[in-house]
Design an enzyme around this catalytic site. Sequence first.
Site, short mmCIF file in Angstrom:
data_model
loop_
_atom_site.label_atom_id
_atom_site.label_comp_id
_atom_site.label_asym_id
_atom_site.label_seq_id
_atom_site.Cartn_x
_atom_site.Cartn_y
_atom_site.Cartn_z
N HIS A 169 38.30 97.56 77.38
CA HIS A 169 37.60 97.88 76.13
C HIS A 169 38.44 97.52 74.90
CE1 HIS A 169 34.96 100.46 78.67
NE2 HIS A 169 36.11 100.72 79.27
N SER B 124 46.64 77.09 55.53
CA SER B 124 45.50 77.27 54.66
C SER B 124 45.74 76.51 53.37
CB SER B 124 45.31 78.76 54.36
OG SER B 124 44.65 78.92 53.12
N LYS C 236 49.61 81.46 55.59
CA LYS C 236 48.76 81.41 56.79
C LYS C 236 49.19 80.39 57.83
CE LYS C 236 44.95 82.80 57.34
NZ LYS C 236 43.62 83.07 56.89
N GLU D 80 40.39 78.34 68.19
CA GLU D 80 39.07 78.67 67.63
C GLU D 80 38.06 77.56 67.93
OE1 GLU D 80 39.41 80.37 63.43
OE2 GLU D 80 41.43 79.71 63.86
#
Length: 459
Positions: A156, A277, A283, A290
């Site tokens: 979970h 970024s 970043k 992804e």
Amino acid sequence: MKKLWGGRFTASAEEWVDEFGASISFDQELVLEDIQGSIAHATMLAKCGIIAAEEAETIIAGLNTLKEKAEKKELQYSTKYEDIHLNIEHLLTELVGPVGGKLHTARSRNDQVATDMHLYLREQVKEIENLINEFQVSLVEKAEKHVETIMPGYTHLQRAQPISFGHHLMAYFWMLERDKQRFKGALERINISPLGAGALAGTTFPIDRKYSAELLGFNGIYENSLDAVSDRDFILEFMSASSIMMMHLSRFAEEVILWSSQEFRFIELDDTFATGSSIMPQKKNPDMAELIRGKTGRVYGGLMSLLTILKGLPLAYNKDMQEDKEGMFDTVKTVKGSLKIFAGMVETMTVNEESMKDSVTKDFSNATELADYLAAKGMPFREAHEVVGKLVLHCIQKGCYLADLPFHEFKEASSLFKEDIYEALNPYNAVVRRNSAGGTGFSEVSAQIKKGKLLLGQG
Ligand code: ARG
């Protein structure tokens, strides 16, 4: 413009209509397979006395010339000739004269296109199997280094029990092993020959299908000519195996994304597989992971698309089936690319062992150890669960973890607790002792790795 099939037609088609029907823009990917299939077909025609040996020689020499040009990307295709099959036939006839027209004896584009795709997928699936192997190698190597690296295991997405990071990596190894078996299974049905099924009904010429199948390295022939030209199950199987594999990669990608976040800090990706970024200088984004997660969608889409295309098609060939190719090519490209990237990503990532360990010491994932401790001393597990549950609640109220409790508090909870309780609470001990078959105990993880290496021929 006169069509190769133009005999029956009076009006010539309009260009924009031709363009809509043409597949040459994408099926040129099959050029080498098309030529390979034609060479086998011509060889068979001559062997069976359907065309003269010299005619076959001329045709095959012409096809070989086209092959060389195709390899150098020198062939000029035209939408006028609709697809790769008619383009090649046209180029061949230009090259060798009217005898080129004999190549299509006892054959139809319907068995021809199916043959091309069987040949194409056979090679691609073999390449994919190799890429899976390479990915498995990077997993096993990483796992080997981290048998004793402890991290929280989750259910979970809540910390559940401490586990070995090597164990976690090996879970993906076994998924990929099943994926590989699925591709291998598909290969059995990919590797059969539809050639010689003709348009749908076979042919009156005395052809030898087994011979051309053998020439092409197929394991057998389709038993039914209608089935041979209408079957696309072999592509569907490939796409299903691909979809399941991409689902695995996507789950792994999701973990890589989570692990490299500031919240987890379990791994750091190599700069090659991350991007910055354009606005936020701090970043480091896990773009490749992804993208793989995202690309899973298009692979599922390819499968859904082909299932839908085929559903409701009467036997045998229908032009709808021309729509089978782009999804197949796209899936091949996506799957190969994703495997390569993922292997590199795993190989080069830095594992933050401290941060993982930190997470298992500052949590309650050792609570099961406590319950097991009592159960091992004879307390029914349900009762032990209750006792430990209360201790956890007590800790939460106190603002501490289990290992921080003074011994007398354990003693008050149950007289079965002895001083060695702190040993049991140590997450390292929690992991090392879990040596049931397939468990996260170090010796079991090492055994898995050994088996995995054996499978990869590294035994
Ligand atoms: N380009 C066609 C396809 O990919 C080849 C088969 C055409 N056959 C036909 N009877 N029109 O499906």
